[in-house]
Design a protein around this motif. Structure first.
Motif, PDB file in Angstrom:
ATOM      1  N   LYS A   2       0.838  -1.181   0.000  1.00 10.03           N
ATOM      2  CA  LYS A   2       0.000   0.000   0.000  1.00 10.03           C
ATOM      3  C   LYS A   2       0.888   1.251   0.000  1.00 10.03           C
ATOM      4  CE  LYS A   2      -3.798   2.182   2.247  1.00 10.03           C
ATOM      5  NZ  LYS A   2      -4.856   2.122   3.197  1.00 10.03           N
ATOM      6  N   ILE A   3       0.566   2.170  -0.883  1.00 10.74           N
ATOM      7  CA  ILE A   3       1.327   3.413  -0.987  1.00 10.74           C
ATOM      8  C   ILE A   3       0.669   4.448  -0.088  1.00 10.74           C
ATOM      9  CG2 ILE A   3       2.081   5.224  -2.552  1.00 10.74           C
ATOM     10  CD1 ILE A   3       2.002   3.190  -4.791  1.00 10.74           C
ATOM     11  N   ASN A   4       1.459   5.041   0.796  1.00 13.91           N
ATOM     12  CA  ASN A   4       0.903   6.043   1.704  1.00 13.91           C
ATOM     13  C   ASN A   4       1.155   7.449   1.156  1.00 13.91           C
ATOM     14  OD1 ASN A   4       3.602   6.290   2.146  1.00 13.91           O
ATOM     15  ND2 ASN A   4       3.541   5.750   4.298  1.00 13.91           N
ATOM     16  N   ASN A   5       0.541   8.425   1.776  1.00 19.08           N
ATOM     17  CA  ASN A   5       0.631   9.807   1.309  1.00 19.08           C
ATOM     18  C   ASN A   5       2.037  10.364   1.410  1.00 19.08           C
ATOM     19  OD1 ASN A   5      -2.043   9.821   0.660  1.00 19.08           O
ATOM     20  ND2 ASN A   5      -2.696  10.923   2.492  1.00 19.08           N
ATOM     21  N   ALA A   6       2.808   9.920   2.382  1.00 12.70           N
ATOM     22  CA  ALA A   6       4.165  10.428   2.535  1.00 12.70           C
ATOM     23  C   ALA A   6       5.043  10.023   1.353  1.00 12.70           C
ATOM     24  CB  ALA A   6       4.774   9.931   3.844  1.00 12.70           C
ATOM     25  N   SER A   7       4.901   8.797   0.873  1.00 11.60           N
ATOM     26  CA  SER A   7       5.711   8.377  -0.265  1.00 11.60           C
ATOM     27  C   SER A   7       5.267   9.077  -1.549  1.00 11.60           C
ATOM     28  CB  SER A   7       5.659   6.860  -0.434  1.00 11.60           C
ATOM     29  OG  SER A   7       4.334   6.438  -0.625  1.00 11.60           O
ATOM     30  N   TYR A  49      -4.125  10.088  -5.720  1.00 10.30           N
ATOM     31  CA  TYR A  49      -3.886   9.834  -4.304  1.00 10.30           C
ATOM     32  C   TYR A  49      -4.448  10.899  -3.374  1.00 10.30           C
ATOM     33  CZ  TYR A  49      -1.096   5.901  -5.614  1.00 10.30           C
ATOM     34  OH  TYR A  49      -0.701   4.702  -6.123  1.00 10.30           O
ATOM     35  N   GLU A  52      -8.404  11.282  -4.204  1.00  8.36           N
ATOM     36  CA  GLU A  52      -9.062   9.996  -4.003  1.00  8.36           C
ATOM     37  C   GLU A  52      -9.811   9.507  -5.241  1.00  8.36           C
ATOM     38  OE1 GLU A  52      -9.697   8.381  -0.698  1.00  8.36           O
ATOM     39  OE2 GLU A  52      -8.305   9.679   0.357  1.00  8.36           O
TER      40      GLU A  52
END
Length: 79
Positions: A2-7, A49, A52
């Motif tokens: 899962k890709i998070n917002n920080a990355s 991202y 959404e």
């Protein structure tokens, strides 16, 4: 994975820094294709991202893709 917002934010920062090095202000010229590619990637990352759109209907992704293709074609035709 899962890709998070920080990355995603880190990728946006890298694309912004990379676009500076391909710009004419840094002494590079003729790299319009790389700049447009970076712009399209940044728009896709923000829309998918942070807005959404990844959970939206597939038709909205198709509309976004079509708009980005038209935009890139328009910019390339001006050059």
């Amino acid at each position: 994975m899962k890709i998070n917002n920080a990355s995603v934010l880190f990728a946006l920062i890298l694309l912004t820094v990379g676009s500076y090095f391909f710009s004419e202000e840094s002494g590079a010229s003729g790299n319009l294709a790389f700049l447009i590619l970076f712009v399209l990637l940044k728009v896709l990352l923000v829309v998918i991202y942070f807005m959404e759109l990844k959970v939206a209907h597939l038709a909205w992704l198709a509309v976004l893709s079509l708009m980005l293709i038209v935009y890139a074609g328009f910019v390339f035709s001006l050059n």
